[in-house]
Design a protein around this motif. Structure first.
Motif, short mmCIF file in Angstrom:
data_model
loop_
_atom_site.label_atom_id
_atom_site.label_comp_id
_atom_site.label_asym_id
_atom_site.label_seq_id
_atom_site.Cartn_x
_atom_site.Cartn_y
_atom_site.Cartn_z
N LEU A 29 0.84 -1.19 0.00
CA LEU A 29 0.00 0.00 0.00
C LEU A 29 0.88 1.25 0.00
O LEU A 29 1.97 1.24 0.57
N GLU A 33 -1.79 5.88 2.29
CA GLU A 33 -2.89 4.99 2.71
C GLU A 33 -2.59 4.38 4.07
O GLU A 33 -3.47 4.26 4.92
N ARG A 36 -3.18 6.98 6.64
CA ARG A 36 -4.63 7.16 6.83
C ARG A 36 -5.21 6.06 7.69
O ARG A 36 -5.98 6.31 8.61
N LEU A 37 -4.83 4.81 7.41
CA LEU A 37 -5.34 3.68 8.18
C LEU A 37 -4.90 3.75 9.64
O LEU A 37 -5.65 3.33 10.54
#
Length: 103
Positions: A29, A33, A36-37
Motif C-alpha cells: 500500500l 494509505e 490514513r489507516l
C-alpha cells in the motif's frame, strides 16, 4: 550494550527500519494509505520510518492492530533500541554504578 543484546553484535533495530524494509513493502500500500489507516499524518509516519521519531505506546497499539501482530513487537523493538543507545551514550556513568548482591 545491554546483557540482552544479540550475539551478532548488531545494535537493536529501530521499529521504523522493520516497517520501512519489510512490513510496508509486504503490505503493498502507498504510505499515504498506511498513514490514513493508522490515523496519523504522512509526516508522523515518515518520522518513524526515517528513525527520527520513536514508536509511542499508542502507535505500537495501532501498528499491532494494522499488522495483526499486537503491540508487543513494536514497543519492545523501541525499548531495546532506546536502551542500547542510552547505554552507549552513558557508558561511563552507568559503569560507575556498583552492582550490589543481596544476601
Amino acid at each position: 550494550m545491554t546483557a540482552n543484546a544479540p550475539a551478532c553484535g548488531l545494535p537493536p533495530m529501530h521499529p521504523g527500519e522493520l516497517l520501512r524494509e519489510d512490513v510496508i513493502p509486504a503490505l503493498g500500500l502507498p504510505l499515504v494509505e498506511i498513514a490514513r489507516l493508522l490515523g496519523v499524518s504522512r509526516q508522523a509516519l515518515h518520522a518513524i520510518l526515517s528513525e527520527r521519531a520513536a514508536v509511542s505506546p499508542l502507535m505500537a497499539l495501532k501498528l499491532g492492530k494494522l499488522c495483526g501482530n499486537g503491540p508487543d513487537l513494536w514497543i519492545n523493538l523501541q525499548v531495546r533500541h532506546d536502551l542500547a543507545r542510552l547505554a552507549e551514550a552513558r557508558r561511563d556513568e552507568i559503569g560507575a554504578v556498583p552492582t550490589l548482591n543481596a544476601a
